[in-house]
Structure formats: structure tokens, C-alpha cells
Design an enzyme around this catalytic site. Sequence first.
Site, short mmCIF file in Angstrom:
data_model
loop_
_atom_site.label_atom_id
_atom_site.label_comp_id
_atom_site.label_asym_id
_atom_site.label_seq_id
_atom_site.Cartn_x
_atom_site.Cartn_y
_atom_site.Cartn_z
N TRP A 156 0.75 -1.19 0.08
CA TRP A 156 -0.04 0.21 0.06
C TRP A 156 0.90 1.19 0.06
O TRP A 156 0.62 2.27 0.70
CB TRP A 156 -0.74 0.19 1.23
N ILE A 157 2.06 1.17 -0.81
CA ILE A 157 2.61 2.39 -0.87
C ILE A 157 2.28 3.51 -1.82
O ILE A 157 2.29 3.27 -3.01
CB ILE A 157 4.20 1.98 -1.08
N GLU A 363 -2.61 6.39 6.85
CA GLU A 363 -1.77 7.02 7.77
C GLU A 363 -2.41 6.97 9.49
O GLU A 363 -2.47 7.70 10.15
CB GLU A 363 -1.71 8.37 7.61
N THR A 365 -5.60 4.01 10.85
CA THR A 365 -7.29 4.04 10.58
C THR A 365 -7.77 4.93 11.86
O THR A 365 -7.09 5.32 12.63
CB THR A 365 -7.75 2.68 11.07
N SER A 366 -8.99 5.25 11.53
CA SER A 366 -10.01 6.00 12.75
C SER A 366 -9.70 5.23 14.12
O SER A 366 -9.60 5.96 15.03
CB SER A 366 -11.42 6.26 12.31
#
Length: 380
Positions: A156-157, A363, A365-366
Site C-alpha cells: 500500500w505504498i 496514515e 485508521t480511525s
Amino acid sequence: MNLEFTEEQIMIQQSARDYAQRELKKDVIERDEHSIFPAEHIKKLAELGFLGMLVNTKYGGSGMDTISYVLAIEEISKVDASVGVIISVNNSLVAYELEEFGTEEQKQKYLVPLAKGEKLGAFLLSEPEAGSDATSQHTQAIDMGDHYLMNGTKNWITNGGSAQTYIVIAQTDASKGHKGINAFIVDRDSKGITIGPHENKMGMRSSDTHSVMFNDVIVPKENRLGEDGWGFKIAMKTLEGGRIGIAAQALGLASGALELAINYAKVRKAFGTEIINHQGIAFKLADMATEIEAARFLCLKAAWLKDNNKPYGTESAMAKLFAAEMAMKATTEAVQIHGGYGYVKEYHVERLMRDAKLTQIYEGTSEIQKIIIARALSAK
Ligand code: CAA
């Protein structure tokens, strides 16, 4: 905290708005539909100083403050949040890390071209089995005496395929837990690096997202960032600033959706009047506007704290949590207000809704933001 922007901050906001409305809007649907990386726009935005916004002018940056950064990312993300994240990752996850933790030599070699936008950066922390649980890194960088030997896979970069400079977080000594993690500067062209295919994502489709594989990659000794064992803390500190960028991006998505929803509600008629005159619609708009304003203040507060050298990790987590959740809600309401038109691409709001989803995930998750906030509360 001063609630009035300076002339310079307003100028930067205006410049980002002008570029977004004049240039980014034209082909945003096509870029989204075909996952086209906005290379030409990134080049032009670099010329305008947005790729190294937060970097000191002595390293080729624009030396702007974090408030200006929030204002610019919001304006850009109102129109194209994929461009917003490309700029955000380059500034806050890569350039920041080099400026804050790099040696003078590392800054001259790697930071200057990133700040000028001659090169692009990517931050490689996530792995197939290490997303939220960032200490359980499997990528290894073994100390071979005169160099490190890197093996592993990152997932996931953002900017993974287009960046030339990677900051890679890797385990150097598994027995030491997070103290055995280091951060390395790695040239994308190093022998042994393979880049996976472009991920076919739900949203943020024109920012390129890849997995990156390392197979016996030689990383020079001088490319380690900071002291031995600092890597995890460097990554965590870096994400504190990164989250301000993502919060600003979510803010842009929501305020872009609100503008579109107001414009539509003013012209669309139903039951003999423009739908903005129906309370069911007007109240949705009122809620959206109020929550957007609340998110804006959280973003600006975190930015102000950072600019004034005060701790900002909890506030940046609050800003990201609130702005991302709010953006998902606001963009969904914007689709609802548009009815059937909201579900087709030409009206833009469905894209904003798809893009907003990612702000709740990347960056941190919630749920991770809530962990950070809750831990700060229990430490009080
Ligand atoms: N600054 C400095 N140090 C920090 C820190 C911070 N913000 N947060 C933690 N640390 C330190 C702690 O003090 C601790 O050090 P000591 O043992 O010396 O006290 C050490 O780091 C370990 O901390 P924790 O015990 O709190 O670690 P944890 O395993 O419980 O994890 C976490 C904490 C907050 C959940 C963290 O793992 C986290 O943030 N996870 C989410 C990761 C993430 O955001 N991933 C996103 C990928 S990047 C991305 O999306 C980029 C992109 O391409 C867009």
C-alpha cells in the site's frame, strides 16, 4: 492562536485554489477513471513550490508554515484529493523525515531534490502483515559490516511506482522489539527492488499505490536515518505531521462536496421549488457546514501547535479522526442531495465519497487515532 490568516497564508491558499480550479478540474474525471498519475500537474505544482512547502529554503523548499500547508492541501483536495495525497506524502512523510532526522550530507543528497520537486518520495512502513500494528515489521535490514542487506515486502505504498526516493522502515534486530527497527533512505533504482502492479483502488485512483519487494538490496551504511534503533520513533513522529496533511485532505473533500451540493440544491427543483428550500436538504447542508468548520479548527490547531514547536501528536490524531469521519459523512450526504445524478461520475460527488473512504484508513485508521487519543488521556 490567531484566527486571522496572514497575507502570505492567504496568498498561498489563493494560489492553490487557482491552480486546482483552473488546471486540476479539467481532467480529474479522466484521471480517476483510468488511474492516470498526474505527472504534469505534479511538475507544475513543484514549480509553484508545493512539493517542498514545509522545507526550509536553504534546502530548496518554500519554507512555508503548517497553517499554509493545511490551506493549500484543502484547496487542492477539494478538486483532486489524489494530488493532495501525493503532495502530502512528499512533504510530511518524506521531506520532513529527512529534514528532521537526516545528516547534512543526507539532506544535500536526498532532501534538496525532493523539496524542489525534481524527485518524488515515498514512505514504506506498511507490510502485508503489519498495517495498524506497525512494530511487527518483517522486512529485515541485516548489518553486514559495511552495508545493510534488505529483504522483505512493503504494501500500500503511496507514490510507490513514481517515487525515486524511499524511506523504508525495517527490522535490524528482531530480539529488540521496536528498538530493533531502523529507517533507511533507499534509492528506488537499487538492484533487487521490484515494484508490484498499480493497485486498482476504490478511490484516490490517480495516486499510484504499489507493493514494493526487496530482494538482497544493498543499502549503504550512511543511508540509515538517525541513531541505531530510532526507526520506529522516527516513523511515529513523522506520522504525527502526516496526519495533519490527511486531515486537511479530508477537509478539502468535504468542503468540495458541500460546494457542489449547495450549487446543485440551488438550481434543482422538486415539489415546486429549489430543493435548498426544503428543510430536509437545508438541514443536511447546515450540518455539513458546521462539521466542516469544526474539522477546520482541529486541523488549524494541530498545525498551529506544530508551527509553534509544541506537542501536537494527540491533536493531529484528533484532527485526522474527526475530519476523516466527517468527510465520509459529508460526501455521502452530498451524493444523497444530488439523488440519481450523484451516482454518476459527471457530478463529481461520487468520486469525493470514494476518495473520502481512504482518509479513514491510511496514515492510521480511525481506530488507531482513537487509541492514540485515549492513551494520551490516560497518561494525564
Ligand atoms: N513519537 C515518538 N515516539 C513514539 C510515538 C510518537 N508519536 N508513539 C509511540 N512512540 C514510542 C513509544 O514511546 C514507545 O517507546 P518506549 O518503549 O521507548 O517508551 C515506542 O514508540 C512504542 O510505542 P507503543 O508501545 O505505543 O507502540 P504500539 O505497538 O502500542 O503502537 C501505535 C502504537 C500508535 C498503534 C502505532 O503502531 C501506530 O501508529 N500504528 C499505525 C501505523 C500507521 O499509521 N500506519 C500507516 C501507514 S503509513 C501510510 O499510510 C502512508 C501512505 O502511504 C499514505
